[in-house]
Write an enzyme that holds these catalytic residues in place. Structure first.
Site, PDB file in Angstrom:
ATOM      1  N   HIS A   1       0.814  -1.211   0.000  1.00 34.57           N
ATOM      2  CA  HIS A   1       0.000   0.000   0.000  1.00 34.57           C
ATOM      3  C   HIS A   1       0.852   1.267   0.000  1.00 34.57           C
ATOM      4  O   HIS A   1       0.343   2.346  -0.254  1.00 34.57           O
ATOM      5  CB  HIS A   1      -0.945   0.005   1.208  1.00 34.57           C
ATOM      6  CG  HIS A   1      -2.038  -1.003   1.079  1.00 34.57           C
ATOM      7  ND1 HIS A   1      -3.307  -0.691   0.667  1.00 34.57           N
ATOM      8  CD2 HIS A   1      -2.031  -2.349   1.264  1.00 34.57           C
ATOM      9  CE1 HIS A   1      -4.043  -1.785   0.621  1.00 34.57           C
ATOM     10  NE2 HIS A   1      -3.291  -2.814   0.984  1.00 34.57           N
TER      11      HIS A   1
ATOM     12  N   GLU B   1     -11.855  -3.176  -0.106  1.00 33.70           N
ATOM     13  CA  GLU B   1     -11.037  -4.352  -0.396  1.00 33.70           C
ATOM     14  C   GLU B   1     -11.937  -5.578  -0.368  1.00 33.70           C
ATOM     15  O   GLU B   1     -13.020  -5.551   0.224  1.00 33.70           O
ATOM     16  CB  GLU B   1      -9.933  -4.497   0.650  1.00 33.70           C
ATOM     17  CG  GLU B   1     -10.455  -4.779   2.055  1.00 33.70           C
ATOM     18  CD  GLU B   1      -9.737  -5.929   2.722  1.00 33.70           C
ATOM     19  OE1 GLU B   1      -9.242  -6.799   2.003  1.00 33.70           O
ATOM     20  OE2 GLU B   1      -9.687  -5.954   3.957  1.00 33.70           O
TER      21      GLU B   1
ATOM     22  N   HIS C   1      -6.934  -2.842  10.688  1.00 33.99           N
ATOM     23  CA  HIS C   1      -6.167  -3.868   9.979  1.00 33.99           C
ATOM     24  C   HIS C   1      -4.779  -4.026  10.606  1.00 33.99           C
ATOM     25  O   HIS C   1      -4.381  -5.117  10.989  1.00 33.99           O
ATOM     26  CB  HIS C   1      -6.070  -3.475   8.512  1.00 33.99           C
ATOM     27  CG  HIS C   1      -5.202  -4.360   7.693  1.00 33.99           C
ATOM     28  ND1 HIS C   1      -5.498  -5.686   7.494  1.00 33.99           N
ATOM     29  CD2 HIS C   1      -4.042  -4.128   7.030  1.00 33.99           C
ATOM     30  CE1 HIS C   1      -4.556  -6.221   6.725  1.00 33.99           C
ATOM     31  NE2 HIS C   1      -3.659  -5.297   6.450  1.00 33.99           N
TER      32      HIS C   1
ATOM     33  N   ASP D   1      -7.208  -1.664   3.675  1.00 28.25           N
ATOM     34  CA  ASP D   1      -7.527  -2.973   4.225  1.00 28.25           C
ATOM     35  C   ASP D   1      -8.180  -2.750   5.571  1.00 28.25           C
ATOM     36  O   ASP D   1      -7.781  -1.860   6.307  1.00 28.25           O
ATOM     37  CB  ASP D   1      -6.256  -3.811   4.412  1.00 28.25           C
ATOM     38  CG  ASP D   1      -5.660  -4.212   3.072  1.00 28.25           C
ATOM     39  OD1 ASP D   1      -6.316  -3.942   2.043  1.00 28.25           O
ATOM     40  OD2 ASP D   1      -4.547  -4.758   3.057  1.00 28.25           O
TER      41      ASP D   1
END
Lengths: 603, 925
Positions: free
Chosen positions: A73, A203, A157, A178
């Site tokens: 990411h 996601e 996450h 996420d």
């Protein structure tokens, strides 16, 4: 109609290399800037030439937002900002800003120093890149410029993972990054308010999975570790440095505390120590339990977990060791594994997925004899080919092998739950496999009856929006409308009212017509409709008029009907006049005249 | 001496003039703040039912004149308060309030007036005319622009409107009126709308609205559980309660944790739900890549069934098997699916606790559900918050009658025995007491783990033994095959005799003996020393070891328990009745009778434990009477004052002792009624009179006498006030006679008063004691320290040492404030320590457990010596039951009647003292 365009440069029907471009209300935003771990060539970074062929990206992008510190990411960030060229603002949360450079530096070291790649970003570039970062707080609304505002929500996450709400005017997009809807030992669950965005970009890693209760997994894990320790065995837990490792540490630490266990727990050093330091600092980003108790004791100040030293592996007695990397393919975890594999009292617990070909994968599949490569010697025989010799030694795997799945992505139910929370008008799936997305897409469309998109990389999804345009209304007009009575205004139902809309210098204003005339310096024009009706009547004009007057009076009860001395009859604002036609005095011509406000009056 | 009565007179005067005083005050008030002050003062005092109407009139009068809104607001709220007064029917003021409502402009005042009407409406539930008027009024004001007014109108409608009968033709029925306001733009109004009526708003934007909606749905489901509702998307129909259950289950995954808590709590109270829906709450269809997966619980069960015990050796043993049809997968929990799975996994421990509690309530009413939720509860034993763990253990105990633990489940449960928290361990022991297990392996496992626990935490001794006692008596047949192994006997060889003081060995014996009680074949397996040990343990730990019919040892004759409770009660009553004849007896005979009765009653208390409280109480009371009688029959009364100093001493001591005993009577015993308290106070009054007379005889000078006389008269006043209702029962008693002579007493001099007292005291008879239903004596037992240790606790003088104290308290009300620990040092020093409120646990009704530490310190000693530790029950006459019940006004009256009686505080020792050996050593330099 205004549109929102979404183009994934990475993570479209794919996992890894998250990078999504969003154009909303004339603003261009890049969401995440990740790299693909599976490739070592150009494909590992998103294709920035999609944005512009030559030159810098600054003028094409209004801002870049990074959701969390995982390399898929944020891995391409220094490349984009320093090598391609971008000077605009980069937004990320405080923990991400703190941990991200550590990971980038580690990654750079491996690629450049170990693998010997060139044409890669340098340490200085990472530093320069981080200077462009503006930190975000949870639920803090940040104005990027006059129109564009962003707000971060908790995603659960990893530490500092955030979902972002991007808003221009009344159009908005939510990007989840996420996220995880089930809380774990150190992080809480993702949460968002009912912001009703135009698009929710989510996601979908586990689009086709519904997971079991995490308590069973935890209990199993603890039981296995405990049993092994009681037997006097050693437990090896190969982990990746950040994220799950901390969760498992907390799990074991609290268990040790509760059960009053004495066996040592070690954590192999390295970047983990630095990271643990940040976990201690960012208490507000952790879950309820840690937040509530950190005043007495910070849960990340581990009492039982100590730094590992190479020599400890040979110590007698039970112990638990967390070692990197997670797939047993190299490094410390492999060394320890080799040392301990021969004793059946020992145990290795694999807390995550292992790629094919790694030792982790082999032992999970039940292989009990491993061929270890001792030392590789490469000898050049001729110009055309080289031969590689491996000194192989056999290793009997006697220790127990256990598998535990600890993963921090939302499962299908979690995704649905988030949709229910946010109530988006459109849905867009990224970061998942196409087949699985297809299933989830169908489900979303069926359950929520909203459109769901799943663009591939480079494919643009366009969503038209129906933004509401705010208009200032004058107080006088409102009060007049209230005075007319009727039911209380109902926010759910539209209501008609009379007024004049003035558009002036980018602003809209609704005022009464009189005020509009005054403001614009115009004269009022009366608009009247007239119509002539012929009828046969032998009476004189005044008589006819009087007869019409009496008739109307009898028919239209409840209306004000006046017979005016100037020979007209007024019904409310409608004027009726009678005149005889020139040719035939018996043919009377009725002249009706009404203003445009009066539409009709039923007789 | 008029001053004696002045307080009472003042009181009597002020009461009727209350309304007048208010009127004067309000007229005096020059500005609104003054008026507000007066009103606030007024609100603090109670008003009698008769004068309410007058007060209301004055208030209304002032209301019409008042221009300030805050004063009007206060008046409106006062009107509401007044109409709540007991015995006042507010129908007469309805018209007035409605009138003021029509003329009122301020929205706040309007809302307050509507609130007042709401009070009136609830006070008059049976008057249809008033209700109809109220409905009309509230409909009229529903169109108000201020949210508060609309709010109150909806509340009023919901309160007075009836559901079944439309009130009149032109007024639409209440439900539809209210439902119009579901769409109001103000969230507060919507909350009110829902509270008055219900499911659309379960998805509202505001959490308060959703929370109220949950409540609303619940209320509806409780009102009409059986009515059939259609499901919108299909043509199926289900019961309303099931539908509501599904909807509320859905809210368990709401975004706001407050709503989640409420939803989880609410689920627990929906017991009528059908089992099909109930079982769904634990079901979360697992899948992995669109394949059906079995949950870990299911796998564990299968593994257990197939005989394989340890699991998870293989990777991917949870690999998904069957492929799922994509159309059948339902991702949005339709209905109740998985509600508890989510609730138990929630981030907030509040939600988890609520879910656990709800599970408990549902499982208690449904055995099949109990069986199903077992796995989930066992999982909760591993929660990160101790409170949740503890709660789930308690819950499992509560539902344990319905379930039998499988071996693998028991294994998980037993793992918690190693927890370092004492509460958790003890809760688990208690759970094991009630658990049913299925095989002898389970028993063995449990015993093993308990012994391990005992080894690791020796302080758990008592709890572990108790646990094994129940385990043994519940599963005699499962213990039987284990006996040779447990006692390590061998068919041919003699085995060494185990150490009798080993707690682990005692634990095993407790298990075996309790099993043997209902398994007559078991003693045959015992070896000689086991019998000897039995005899020893039966004596030393009689509460853990049951009587056995064992060869050579006669079981203890249970003759003590032969008499029934009824006959014992009868005996007690007869003894008391016999006392009433005492008036007719001569002095020595009367004293003998009392002596014998006291002895009888005490003996009865020992024999019949259920009556020991009552018996003790009677004995103490009679002892007071005896003392009083003896004191009055001393010769000193006939002697001249200067000659009787010596006798005086004994009489004074008797008076003091009676006083002490009366405090014990009042505060040590629970379950007393006003009647008994009056009797006790009466004795106390007699004792005080005795003291007064004695002091009058000994002391010279009038001044101290006058003041003590004054005090005594005040006490009589107080007695009369507090026990007004009991006075008729005190006929012919000391107080009764005094009150008869009251006009004379209050007028006469102190010397005369003493004379009167002396004669009345000697003439008045014994007051008959009537026993209430149940009397419990507050008792305390110190478990730890045991006082057996010979090893002194050594510490450096000047520093402190912590002594662990573990005690059980029975029948103690509010132990947090009353129970104290006293430490007595050999040099006579005594320390009273007040334990922290957190040190008290409540394991059962009327039982408390005190686990605390007291800190000891002393200067250096040359020898170790014993200190005494005991528990004290502190009391204060201000907090006695009667005075607390007196202050229940309708407002917090801090300036209420101040009892003239000085507050007496003291402590009663109520546990046996325990001796602890300590040795403060001199500090080494």
């Amino acid at each position: 109609m205004p549109e929102i365009k979404v183009t994934p440069l990475g993570a479209g029907q794919d996992v890894g290399r998250s990078c999504i471009l969003v154009s909303i209300g004339g603003k261009n935003i890049m969401l995440d800037c990740g790299m693909h771990m599976g490739y070592n060539d150009d494909r590992r970074f998103p294709d920035f030439s999609y944005i512009t062929q030559n030159g810098r990206l600054t003028e094409f992008l209004d801002c870049v937002i990074i959701s969390h510190f995982h390399l898929d990411h944020c891995g391409a960030l220094p490349y984009m900002s320093e090598m391609v060229g971008y000077d605009g603002p980069i937004y990320m949360t405080h923990p991400t800003k703190a941990i991200c450079p550590i990971l980038l530096e580690d990654f750079r070291k491996i690629t450049v120093d170990k693998k010997g790649e060139t044409n890669f970003f340098t340490s200085q570039m990472i530093k320069d890149c981080m200077k462009k970062v503006i930190p975000l707080n949870l639920h803090q609304t940040v104005q990027v410029d006059d129109e564009l505002e962003i707000k971060a929500y908790y995603a659960g996450h990893v530490l500092g993972a955030a979902m972002v709400h991007i808003k221009v005017g009344s159009e908005s997009v939510v990007y989840t990054g996420d996220y995880n809807m089930t809380p774990d030992r150190h992080l809480g669950a993702a949460w968002i308010d009912k912001c009703r965005p135009d698009i929710l970009i989510s996601e979908s890693t586990y689009a086709t999975t519904i997971r079991d209760s995490k308590r069973c997994r935890e209990r199993d894990f603890l039981k296995k570790v405990h049993e092994s320790i009681e037997r006097g065995g050693k437990v090896l837990i190969p982990v990746f440095a950040l994220g799950r490792a901390q969760e498992l540490c907390i799990l074991l630490e609290t268990f040790w505390e509760r059960m009053n266990l004495k066996a040592p727990i070690y954590f192999s050093t390295g970047l983990t120590e630095k990271a643990n330091h940040y976990y201690k600092l960012f208490i507000t980003w952790t879950n309820q339990k840690i937040r509530k108790t950190f005043v007495q004791r910070n849960m990340f100040e581990f009492k039982h977990i100590k730094a590992f030293d190479r020599s400890y592996a040979d110590n007698p007695g039970p112990m638990v060791v967390f070692a990197t990397p997670g797939m047993l393919h190299a490094g410390q975890s492999l060394q320890i594994f080799k040392k301990w594999a021969g004793n059946e009292k020992n145990m290795v617990i694999m807390p995550g997925y292992c790629v094919q070909g790694t030792i982790g994968h082999k032992i999970l599949n039940g292989q009990r004899k491993l061929e270890m490569e001792g030392r590789a010697t490469v000898r050049k025989l001729s110009f055309t080919f080289t031969l590689t010799f491996f000194l192989l030694c056999n290793l009997d795997v006697k220790l127990q092998v256990e598998y535990m799945s600890f993963s921090a992505h939302a499962d299908a139910k979690g995704i649905m739950q988030l949709i229910r929370m946010a109530e988006p008008r459109n849905m867009l799936l990224v970061h998942g496999e196409a087949v699985k997305m297809e299933f989830l897409k169908g489900k979303i469309e069926q359950e929520f009856s909203i459109n769901c998109y799943m663009p591939a990389n480079g494919e643009t999804t366009t969503v038209t929006t129906n933004p509401s345009v705010p208009v200032d209304i004058s107080l006088n007009l409102l009060k007049r409308e209230m005075a007319l009575g009727g039911p209380l205004p109902d926010p759910k139902k539209p209501r008609t009212m009379h007024g004049t809309l003035i558009m002036k210098e980018n602003s809209l204003k609704l005022v009464s017509s009189e005020q509009a005339l005054k403001e614009l310096g115009l004269n009022e024009h009366q608009l009247r409709f007239t119509c002539r009706v012929q009828l046969q009547d032998p009476h004189s004009d005044p008589d006819t008029l009087h007869r019409i007057y009496t008739h109307l009076k009898s028919v239209l009860k409840g209306y004000t009907i006046q017979h005016l001395p100037d020979g007209t009859v007024m019904v409310e604002s409608i004027v009726i006049k009678v005149s005889s036609s020139a040719e035939d005095p018996n043919t009377k011509v009725l002249l009706l005249s009404w203003s445009y406000q009066v539409t009709f009056l039923r007789c | 001496r008029k001053t004696y009565l002045s307080p009472a007179k003042k009181l009597r005067l002020s009461k009727p003039s209350k309304s007048a005083a208010l009127h004067v005050d309000l007229c005096k008030a020059t500005n609104s703040t003054d008026a507000l002050q007066y009103l606030l003062q007024f609100a603090r005092k109670p008003v009698e039912a008769e004068s309410v109407e007058g007060v209301v009139r004055i208030l209304l009068e002032h209301y019409y004149k008042e221009t300030d809104t805050s004063v009007r607001l206060k008046i409106a709220s006062l009107l509401g308060l007044l109409s709540k007064t007991q015995g006042f029917r507010p129908d007469c003021i309805v018209d007035d309030i409605i009138n003021t409502l029509c003329n009122e402009k301020s929205h706040q005042v309007l809302a307050q007036l509507l609130d007042t009407l709401l009070v009136v409406g609830t006070e008059l539930p049976d008057s249809p005319a008033v209700r109809q008027r109220l409905v009309q009024v509230s409909c009229k004001h529903l169109s108000d622009t201020y949210f508060g007014v609309r709010n109150k109108c909806l509340q009023l409608l919901g309160c007075v409107g009836t559901v079944d009968a439309p009130l009149s033709k032109d007024v639409r029925d209440v439900q539809s009126i209210i439902s119009d306001y579901f769409g109001d733009q103000d969230p507060r109004v919507r909350t009110a709308a829902l509270k008055a009526m219900a499911c659309r708003l379960l998805s509202d934007d505001y959490e308060q609205v959703r929370s109220a909606a949950v409540q609303m749905v619940w209320v509806l489901s409780q009102l009409y559980p059986e009515s059939i509702v259609p499901i919108p998307s299909s043509n199926e129909e289900i019961r309303l309660v099931d539908d509501a259950f599904g909807k509320i289950s859905h809210m368990v995954s709401d975004g706001s944790w407050m709503v989640r808590v409420q939803a989880a709590k609410t689920l627990g109270s929906m017991l009528q739900v059908s089992p099909h829906f109930l079982e769904q709450t634990l079901d979360k269809k697992l899948m992995s890549d669109l394949r059906r997966k079995r949950t870990a619980h299911e796998r564990a069960k299968e593994l257990f069934a197939s005989g394989e015990f340890s699991s998870g050796r293989k990777w991917a043993d949870d690999a998904p098997k069957e492929k799922l049809d994509t159309n059948t997968v339902n991702l949005i929990a339709s209905g109740a699916c998985g509600a508890f799975v989510h609730g138990l996994e929630d981030e907030m421990f509040e939600v988890r606790i609520a879910a656990v509690e709800a599970l408990c309530q549902l499982a208690r009413s449904s055995p099949t559900f109990a069986e199903k939720c077992l796995d989930f509860l066992v999982d909760m034993f591993n929660d990160e918050i101790e409170e949740v763990r503890l709660q789930s253990i308690h819950v499992l105990r509560q539902i344990s009658t319905h379930i039998t633990l499988r071996e693998d489940q028991l294994d998980t449960v037993l793992a918690v025995l190693e927890d370092s928290s004492r509460d958790i361990r003890e809760a688990l022991h208690e759970l094991l007491c009630y658990t049913n297990v299925s095989t002898k392996e389970c028993i063995q496992l449990a015993l093993l783990e308990l012994l391990k626990n005992l080894n690791k935490y020796p302080t758990d001794r008592n709890s572990v033994w108790k646990c094994l006692k129940f385990l043994g008596s519940r599963h005699p047949t499962l213990v039987l095959p284990l006996v040779p192994e447990l006692l390590s006997t061998h068919p041919y060889f003699d085995t060494p005799e185990p150490d009798m003081d080993d707690p682990a060995y005692i634990a095993v014996l407790v298990l075996v003996f309790n099993a043997a009680k209902s398994c007559p074949t078991m003693p045959a397996l015992f070896s000689d020393h086991t019998f000897r040990h039995y005899a020893y343990l039966r004596d030393s730990l009689s509460h853990l070891v049951p009587p056995l019919r064992v060869l050579g040892l006669d079981p203890v004759d249970s003759g003590s328990a032969s008499g029934s409770v009824e006959s014992a009660q009868l005996f007690l009553q007869q003894s008391l009745n016999r006392i009433s004849t005492i008036q007719n007896l001569e002095a020595p005979g009367a004293q003998d009778l009392l002596n014998f009765t006291i002895r009888d009653v005490q003996r009865l208390g020992h024999l019949q434990t259920q009556l020991s409280g009552a018996a003790d109480f009677c004995a103490t009371y009679l002892r007071c009477q005896l003392l009083l009688m003896k004191a009055l029959q001393e010769k000193l009364w006939n002697m001249a004052v200067p000659l009787c100093l010596k006798q005086n001493v004994t009489a004074t001591a008797a008076a003091r002792q009676i006083l002490e005993e009366t405090y014990k009577l009042e505060f040590l015993y629970g379950g007393l009624e006003n009647r008994q308290i009056a009797t006790i106070h009466h004795v106390r009054l007699q004792a005080k009179a005795l003291q007064l007379i004695l002091s009058a005889r000994t002391r010279q000078g009038l001044d101290p006498l006058i003041s003590s006389c004054e005090k005594f008269l005040q006490e009589i006043e107080a007695f009369q006030r507090s026990f007004l209702t009991e006075l008729p029962h005190l006929h012919d008693s000391f107080v009764d006679k005094l009150l008869e002579l009251k006009p004379r007493i209050s007028a006469c001099s102190s010397v005369e008063l003493v004379k009167i007292l002396q004669t009345t005291l000697r003439q008045s008879g014994l007051l008959q004691l009537r026993l209430p239903e149940q009397i419990h004596r507050a008792t305390a037992t110190i478990i730890e320290p045991t006082g057996e240790s010979d090893n002194p606790l050594r510490f450096t003088s000047g520093l402190v040492v912590a002594l662990d104290i573990d005690a059980t308290l029975e029948h103690v009300q509010d132990p947090q404030n009353t129970v104290k620990v006293q430490v007595l040092y050999p040099d006579g020093q005594s320390h009273v320590i007040h334990p922290k409120p957190g040190d008290f646990r409540k394991p059962g009704a009327d039982r408390h457990r005190l686990i605390t530490q007291v800190y000891l310190s002393h200067t250096a000693w040359t020898e170790p010596s014993q200190i005494e530790v005991r528990l004290l029950l502190s009391y204060s006459s201000a907090s006695s039951s009667l005075s607390s019940s007196k202050h229940l006004g309708w407002s917090d009256s801090s300036d209420g009647l101040q009892s003239p009686e000085a507050v007496v505080e003291g402590t009663i020792p109520f546990s046996k003292p325990v001796k602890v050996f300590i040795m403060p050593k001199p500090a080494r330099r």
